[in-house]
Design a protein around this motif. Structure first.
Motif, short mmCIF file in Angstrom:
data_model
loop_
_atom_site.label_atom_id
_atom_site.label_comp_id
_atom_site.label_asym_id
_atom_site.label_seq_id
_atom_site.Cartn_x
_atom_site.Cartn_y
_atom_site.Cartn_z
N CYS A 40 49.38 8.19 -20.64
CA CYS A 40 47.94 7.98 -20.75
C CYS A 40 47.49 6.90 -19.76
O CYS A 40 48.29 6.05 -19.34
CB CYS A 40 47.64 7.55 -22.18
N HIS A 61 51.83 6.06 -26.78
CA HIS A 61 51.18 6.19 -28.09
C HIS A 61 50.82 7.64 -28.41
O HIS A 61 50.30 7.92 -29.47
CB HIS A 61 49.91 5.34 -28.12
N GLU A 62 51.07 8.55 -27.46
CA GLU A 62 50.75 9.97 -27.69
C GLU A 62 52.07 10.68 -28.02
O GLU A 62 52.67 11.33 -27.19
CB GLU A 62 50.09 10.56 -26.45
N CYS A 143 44.70 11.56 -28.77
CA CYS A 143 44.12 10.72 -27.73
C CYS A 143 43.37 11.55 -26.69
O CYS A 143 42.16 11.46 -26.55
CB CYS A 143 45.20 9.87 -27.07
ZN LIG Z 1 46.24 7.94 -24.79
#
Ligand SMILES: [Zn+2]
Ligand SMILES: [Zn+2]
Length: 256
Positions: A40, A61-62, A143
């Motif tokens: 990301c 975080h994905e 996200c």
């Molecule tokens: Zn993200």
């Protein structure tokens, strides 16, 4: 286990592949075997040192994966469950959380740890992945897809038949913004800086494509009938914080 560890922010090479101990889940936490993790813009900002985070850090975080072990008090998932993360873990019981506005939970904390074979995650950041969904694809649902959904459906109130302009349409958020706009029944105008991406954007649901550069805004007006409107109203979505557009009587400008 192997993990990509950020010891000191810097250029892309600042992330080192290292052998580290597999973490153990504490109370309210879950050990997940990582199947996929999206890369990301937020990760790149962390890696470059633009955001202040505790170091060393394992970014990512994905995340999607399989539950291996649960810590004390965890009831929402069990070992073997297929899960994907939201960007944030929340308390799950405050007024914000119980009203569907959990992004404003005062106890929210950002998700990290996906650039590794295993990650310990707070249980409240996990969503169960239904069997009909691809486990790899679901890693980016919260996200990359959720950001566009929040901007277009929740913030802008985009309705079927309206026109939406997605700027930066060839990027990670834009690609999903195009698909979300089309899924909501809108007419999607995709603005991209790369003419080679135009065909792909149309395959994803864009009805019109405009290449960024001199005359781009005039071209946008032309594909929307010269006024910026094609139906009762026009909604402009701007999924990059670095870009702004002044449109004739826009219904809304949503920035994510
Ligand atoms: Zn993200
Ligand atoms: Zn809360």
């Amino acid at each position: 286990m192997r993990a990509a560890v950020l010891n000191r922010p810097g250029r892309p090479g600042a992330v080192d592949l290292a052998e580290v101990d597999r973490p153990r889940p504490g109370a309210g936490e879950v050990l997940v075997q990582v199947v996929a993790c999206g890369v990301c813009g937020h990760d790149q900002a962390d890696r470059a040192g633009l955001l202040e985070i505790p170091l060393p850090a394992v970014l990512g975080h994905e995340i999607s994966g399989i539950v291996v072990e649960t810590g004390a008090g965890v009831t929402r998932v069990v070992p073997g469950d297929r899960v994907a993360t939201a960007q944030f873990a929340t308390c799950g019981h405050c007024a914000r959380c119980t009203s569907g506005d959990e992004l404003r939970c005062p106890e929210r904390s950002f998700t990290y740890g996906g650039y590794a074979e295993y990650a310990v995650l707070r249980a409240t950041s996990l969503l169960t992945v239904p069997p009909e969904l691809d486990i790899v694809a679901t890693s980016v649902v919260a996200c990359a897809v959720g950001t566009g959904l929040q901007a277009l459906r929740t913030r802008a109130g985009l309705r079927p038949g309206e026109t939406v302009l997605v700027t930066g349409a060839g990027g990670g958020l834009g690609l999903h913004g195009v698909q979300v706009g089309a899924a909501l029944g809108a007419r999607v105008v995709a603005l991209t800086g790369d003419p080679d991406k135009a065909d792909g954007l149309r395959e994803l649901g864009a009805h019109e494509d405009v290449v960024a550069g001199d005359g781009a805004w005039q071209a946008v007006l032309e594909v929307t009938g010269g006024t910026g409107r094609t139906s009762s109203s026009t909604t402009w979505a701007i999924p990059t914080s670095s870009d702004r557009l002044s449109a004739p009587s826009p219904t809304a400008a949503a920035t994510c």
